[in-house]
Design a protein around this motif. Structure first.
Motif, PDB file in Angstrom:
ATOM      1  N   ILE A   6       0.922  -1.201  -0.011  1.00 47.49           N
ATOM      2  CA  ILE A   6      -0.043   0.027   0.060  1.00 47.49           C
ATOM      3  C   ILE A   6       0.663   1.104   0.182  1.00 47.49           C
ATOM      4  O   ILE A   6       1.871   1.348   1.056  1.00 47.49           O
ATOM      5  N   LEU A   7       0.700   2.038  -0.904  1.00 42.19           N
ATOM      6  CA  LEU A   7       1.408   3.341  -1.126  1.00 42.19           C
ATOM      7  C   LEU A   7       0.660   4.472  -0.407  1.00 42.19           C
ATOM      8  O   LEU A   7      -0.707   4.588  -1.045  1.00 42.19           O
ATOM      9  N   THR A   8       0.917   5.124   0.441  1.00 46.50           N
ATOM     10  CA  THR A   8      -0.044   6.435   1.025  1.00 46.50           C
ATOM     11  C   THR A   8       0.676   7.660   0.651  1.00 46.50           C
ATOM     12  O   THR A   8       1.975   7.731   0.794  1.00 46.50           O
ATOM     13  N   GLY A   9      -0.154   8.587   0.518  1.00 46.89           N
ATOM     14  CA  GLY A   9       0.291   9.895  -0.033  1.00 46.89           C
ATOM     15  C   GLY A   9      -0.434  11.133   1.005  1.00 46.89           C
ATOM     16  O   GLY A   9      -1.268  10.558   2.132  1.00 46.89           O
ATOM     17  N   GLY A 172      -4.702   8.270  -1.512  1.00 49.97           N
ATOM     18  CA  GLY A 172      -4.280   9.509  -1.511  1.00 49.97           C
ATOM     19  C   GLY A 172      -3.157  10.088  -2.127  1.00 49.97           C
ATOM     20  O   GLY A 172      -2.398  10.966  -1.437  1.00 49.97           O
ATOM     21  N   THR A 173      -2.676   9.509  -3.255  1.00 52.45           N
ATOM     22  CA  THR A 173      -1.412  10.072  -3.958  1.00 52.45           C
ATOM     23  C   THR A 173      -1.767  10.993  -5.156  1.00 52.45           C
ATOM     24  O   THR A 173      -3.003  10.755  -5.830  1.00 52.45           O
ATOM     25  N   SER A 174      -0.978  11.801  -5.590  1.00 56.14           N
ATOM     26  CA  SER A 174      -1.353  12.873  -6.780  1.00 56.14           C
ATOM     27  C   SER A 174      -0.968  12.122  -8.091  1.00 56.14           C
ATOM     28  O   SER A 174      -1.552  12.386  -9.040  1.00 56.14           O
ATOM     29  N   GLY A 175       0.020  11.104  -7.990  1.00 56.87           N
ATOM     30  CA  GLY A 175       0.801  10.549  -9.156  1.00 56.87           C
ATOM     31  C   GLY A 175       1.872  11.527  -9.986  1.00 56.87           C
ATOM     32  O   GLY A 175       1.983  11.476 -10.970  1.00 56.87           O
ATOM     33  N   ASN A 176       2.004  12.590  -9.135  1.00 56.26           N
ATOM     34  CA  ASN A 176       2.886  13.616  -9.727  1.00 56.26           C
ATOM     35  C   ASN A 176       4.481  13.497  -9.344  1.00 56.26           C
ATOM     36  O   ASN A 176       5.227  14.102  -9.927  1.00 56.26           O
ATOM     37  N   VAL A 177       4.666  12.628  -8.214  1.00 61.57           N
ATOM     38  CA  VAL A 177       6.030  12.593  -7.750  1.00 61.57           C
ATOM     39  C   VAL A 177       6.655  11.264  -8.036  1.00 61.57           C
ATOM     40  O   VAL A 177       6.119  10.323  -7.593  1.00 61.57           O
ATOM     41  N   TYR A 178       7.730  11.493  -8.690  1.00 63.10           N
ATOM     42  CA  TYR A 178       8.565  10.037  -8.921  1.00 63.10           C
ATOM     43  C   TYR A 178       9.701   9.855  -8.060  1.00 63.10           C
ATOM     44  O   TYR A 178      10.006  10.825  -7.388  1.00 63.10           O
ATOM     45  N   ALA A 182       5.635   5.697 -10.638  1.00 63.35           N
ATOM     46  CA  ALA A 182       5.613   4.715 -11.035  1.00 63.35           C
ATOM     47  C   ALA A 182       5.764   3.362 -10.690  1.00 63.35           C
ATOM     48  O   ALA A 182       5.850   2.182 -11.336  1.00 63.35           O
ATOM     49  N   PHE A 183       5.306   3.362  -9.535  1.00 66.32           N
ATOM     50  CA  PHE A 183       5.209   1.979  -8.618  1.00 66.32           C
ATOM     51  C   PHE A 183       4.019   1.195  -9.171  1.00 66.32           C
ATOM     52  O   PHE A 183       4.044   0.135  -9.153  1.00 66.32           O
ATOM     53  N   VAL A 184       2.829   1.834  -9.692  1.00 69.15           N
ATOM     54  CA  VAL A 184       1.869   1.040 -10.213  1.00 69.15           C
ATOM     55  C   VAL A 184       1.978   0.353 -11.401  1.00 69.15           C
ATOM     56  O   VAL A 184       1.789  -0.970 -11.445  1.00 69.15           O
ATOM     57  N   GLN A 185       2.789   0.813 -12.231  1.00 72.71           N
ATOM     58  CA  GLN A 185       3.583   0.218 -13.494  1.00 72.71           C
ATOM     59  C   GLN A 185       4.113  -0.843 -13.276  1.00 72.71           C
ATOM     60  O   GLN A 185       4.161  -1.968 -13.862  1.00 72.71           O
ATOM     61  N   ASP A 186       5.098  -0.621 -12.262  1.00 74.23           N
ATOM     62  CA  ASP A 186       6.012  -1.832 -11.816  1.00 74.23           C
ATOM     63  C   ASP A 186       5.182  -2.969 -11.330  1.00 74.23           C
ATOM     64  O   ASP A 186       5.601  -4.265 -11.724  1.00 74.23           O
ATOM     65  N   ALA A 187       4.517  -2.838 -10.437  1.00 72.88           N
ATOM     66  CA  ALA A 187       3.788  -3.968  -9.779  1.00 72.88           C
ATOM     67  C   ALA A 187       2.772  -4.408 -10.882  1.00 72.88           C
ATOM     68  O   ALA A 187       2.689  -5.695 -10.821  1.00 72.88           O
ATOM     69  N   GLY A 188       2.208  -3.733 -11.646  1.00 74.36           N
ATOM     70  CA  GLY A 188       1.380  -4.355 -12.707  1.00 74.36           C
ATOM     71  C   GLY A 188       2.015  -5.030 -13.739  1.00 74.36           C
ATOM     72  O   GLY A 188       1.472  -6.214 -13.941  1.00 74.36           O
ATOM     73  N   ARG A 189       3.277  -4.687 -14.103  1.00 74.94           N
ATOM     74  CA  ARG A 189       3.966  -5.686 -14.923  1.00 74.94           C
ATOM     75  C   ARG A 189       4.500  -6.999 -14.140  1.00 74.94           C
ATOM     76  O   ARG A 189       4.679  -8.064 -15.019  1.00 74.94           O
ATOM     77  N   SER A 203      -2.692  11.300 -11.471  1.00 72.43           N
ATOM     78  CA  SER A 203      -2.295  11.714 -12.769  1.00 72.43           C
ATOM     79  C   SER A 203      -2.110  10.319 -13.408  1.00 72.43           C
ATOM     80  O   SER A 203      -1.785  10.413 -14.854  1.00 72.43           O
ATOM     81  N   VAL A 204      -1.968   9.252 -12.813  1.00 68.80           N
ATOM     82  CA  VAL A 204      -1.500   7.907 -13.213  1.00 68.80           C
ATOM     83  C   VAL A 204      -2.711   7.101 -13.138  1.00 68.80           C
ATOM     84  O   VAL A 204      -2.678   5.861 -13.206  1.00 68.80           O
ATOM     85  N   VAL A 205      -4.076   7.500 -13.022  1.00 65.82           N
ATOM     86  CA  VAL A 205      -5.191   6.664 -12.737  1.00 65.82           C
ATOM     87  C   VAL A 205      -5.410   5.652 -13.886  1.00 65.82           C
ATOM     88  O   VAL A 205      -5.756   4.476 -13.222  1.00 65.82           O
ATOM     89  N   SER A 206      -5.096   5.989 -14.916  1.00 66.73           N
ATOM     90  CA  SER A 206      -5.284   4.958 -16.212  1.00 66.73           C
ATOM     91  C   SER A 206      -4.303   3.808 -15.808  1.00 66.73           C
ATOM     92  O   SER A 206      -4.655   2.769 -16.828  1.00 66.73           O
TER      93      SER A 206
END
Length: 232
Positions: A6-9, A172-178, A182-189, A203-206
């Motif tokens: 779980i990533l929290t912002g 609760g994350t914006s998806g703007n801070v790296y 990028a965590f979602v893409q890595d976990a999804g892969r 910003s990365v909801v898709s």
């Protein structure tokens, strides 16, 4: 054994009264990020930076965990499996709610760091630019916070968790801070089911398999109850 990362912002702590970067009139709105959240800003004006984090530390100590924090602690306690919280927050509310497996990738307001020898120790409520490191005695004390331009903590451990988890959930994350965005893409892969729980789309909801929107204090406990109920 099932693993949930779980990533929290900042959004998870907003209902506890702690403002985000984007809150108008909040503490962050009174300062430029370059002045209070970079190594260069600290070098230019260490007193301003210490005062800023002294204020943030005092605010965090007065804040109380909300229902979302308590729900994640409940998930960790009741799930037959592993729950890892990776937080961008520095407020310590996860631990105060009862979570134990927490990685503070951006540091912790309750920590002090020596810029000379990298020794760490518990921060007092008020830190001063004249404070000496208890180990090397240098006057090089700073908040143990990851500033812009610095490497977040625990990154190798976090990447390992992302690549071995069954679920990745961002709250609760914006998806703007790296790199966190990028965590979602890595976990999804690597095969994880990915879920965003947020007040509004990031910003990365898709990049997520699923998304639910609303107040963290409402949608996080609902999601936790759902996860626990289907596993009983």
């Amino acid at each position: 054994m099932e693993k949930i990362v779980i990533l929290t912002g900042a959004g998870i702590s907003a209902e506890s009264g702690l403002g985000t970067f984007r809150d108008e009139g909040g503490l962050w709105a009174q300062h430029r990020i370059e002045d209070v959240a970079t190594p260069e800003g600290f070098a230019r004006n260490p007193k301003l930076v210490q005062t800023f984090y002294n204020t943030r530390r005092a605010q965090a100590r007065k804040a109380e965990p909300n229902a979302a924090h308590y729900a994640l602690a409940k998930l960790e306690q009741e799930l037959t499996g592993e729950v890892v919280i990776v937080t961008q927050n520095v407020d310590g509310l996860h631990e105060r709610a009862g979570s134990k497996n927490v990685l503070h990738m951006h540091g912790f307001l309750e920590g002090a760091l020596c810029a000379a020898c990298e020794h760490r120790w518990p921060a007092p409520l008020v830190m001063h630019i004249t404070d000496r490191c208890p180990k090397c005695k240098e006057v090089a004390t700073r908040p143990d916070i990851v500033w812009f331009g610095e490497m977040p903590y625990y990154m190798e451990e976090i990447w390992d968790h992302l690549r071995s988890c069954d679920y990745f959930v961002a709250i609760g994350t914006s998806g703007n801070v790296y790199p966190a965005a990028a965590f979602v893409q890595d976990a999804g892969r690597h095969g994880a089911v990915t879920v965003e729980l947020n007040l509004e789309p990031s910003s990365v909801v898709s990049d997520f398999c699923k998304a639910e929107f609303g107040k963290a204090s409402e949608i996080v406990p609902e999601w936790v109850d759902k996860m626990l109920s289907v596993r009983k």
